[in-house]
Design a protein around this motif. Structure first.
Motif: not given
Length: 323
Positions: A101-102, A135-141, A145-146, A172-178
């Motif tokens: 994430a960093l 989980e970390e990668i998608w949190q950063a994405v 996005v926000a 799981k995060r209700n994201l669009l994903g790749l």
């Protein structure tokens, strides 16, 4: 120019993607700017780059060249669907590479500064990071996005199970994903037909093939070497000798059809399932002009079958190697 959607998204992109890896190390900046102007004039709106392009001693150089082109105005940024990448080490200090994430936060901000823009349309993971959880990668994405810094996320050089893993974590995060996968794919290298393309079709990802001419081998190399126009050395020369019979048959077919070999190779990719846009990486303007012809080539089933005879493909796994 023809256009299509990038994977399952509503984003409209050209059927050819302008690759910029040569800009800087092999193509001087004024020529690079002229190539990009011509690409827009011909309807190519999809540009691909990476934060590490520019060479080991000058990482980020290519993004800087694009940034100065965008800054010259004329609606250049607004008319471009911009894709860049993150993963490679940008320095020798810890956390200057991979997909923590960093690093995603820092690398994205650095790319935006070099590109002189406030957002990237498609932010791609240049390679799978086995040490960082999704989980970390998608949190950063999700944060990016926000913040309005990226619109879509894509992958590059992923295996089929990596795509499944990424999409499950995103769900799981209700994201669009790749929304896309950038892979090595051409008539000579068809390994992604085993699992990557089936996975991409299942999850609605657009395939963006890189090295569509296999380092120039599908660009008429037999004829060019015979005529003394091109000279190969090292690995390229060895590869030519290994595949000379196939490449000779391929070039003869291209002549029979009235197409340049490189155009035929690109046209074949445009007929493949899930392929959104092959990446063309011109070093000089003339190479861009040639690639544009491929969009207008229609290949019938008989021609596609002949190409499969010359360069056999792969069946979907497991049928490729089991019953």
């Amino acid at each position: 120019m023809e256009f299509t959607h990038l994977g399952r998204t509503g984003l409209t992109v050209s059927r050819l993607c302008l690759g910029t890896m040569n800009f800087g190390p092999q193509t001087e900046e004024p020529v690079a700017h002229a190539i990009m102007d011509t690409a827009h004039e011909q309807g190519i709106n999809f540009f691909d780059t990476a934060n590490g392009y520019g060479g080991a001693e000058r990482r980020g150089w290519t993004e800087e060249i694009l940034g100065r082109w965008f800054a010259s105005g004329g609606g250049r940024r607004e008319r471009t669907v911009l894709a860049t990448k993150v993963y490679g080490d940008m320095g020798s200090w810890p956390n200057e590479g991979k997909l923590s994430a960093l690093n995603i936060r820092r690398a994205l901000d650095a790319s935006l500064k070099r590109l002189q823009t406030d957002y990237v349309d498609l932010y791609q993971f240049h390679h799978v990071d086995r040490a960082t959880p999704w989980e970390e990668i998608w949190q950063a994405v999700e944060v990016a996005v926000a913040q309005g810094k990226i619109l879509y996320a894509g992958s590059s050089n992923f295996a089929g199970w990596h795509l499944a893993q990424a999409q499950a974590a995103a769900a799981k995060r209700n994201l669009l994903g790749l929304v896309s996968e950038q892979s090595l794919y051409n008539l000579m290298v068809r390994d992604i037909e085993l699992e990557v393309i089936p996975a991409a079709e299942h999850y609605g990802l657009g395939i963006i093939p890189w090295s569509p001419l296999q380092g120039g081998l599908l660009g008429g190399v037999v004829r060019k070497t015979n005529e003394g126009v091109r000279r190969l050395e090292g690995r390229s020369a060895a590869s030519l000798e290994e595949h000379r019979e196939q490449l000779t048959a391929y070039e003869e077919l291209a002549d029979e059809l009235g197409h340049e070999p490189g155009d035929l190779a690109l046209a074949w990719l445009l007929h493949r399932p899930a392929v959104t846009a092959p990446i063309i990486g011109p070093r000089i303007p003339e190479q861009l002009d040639g690639a544009l012809r491929a969009v207008d080539i229609i290949l019938d089933e008989a021609t596609l079958d002949r190409l499969d005879e010359i360069f056999p493909g792969r069946k979907t796994a497991p049928e490729d190697y089991a019953w």
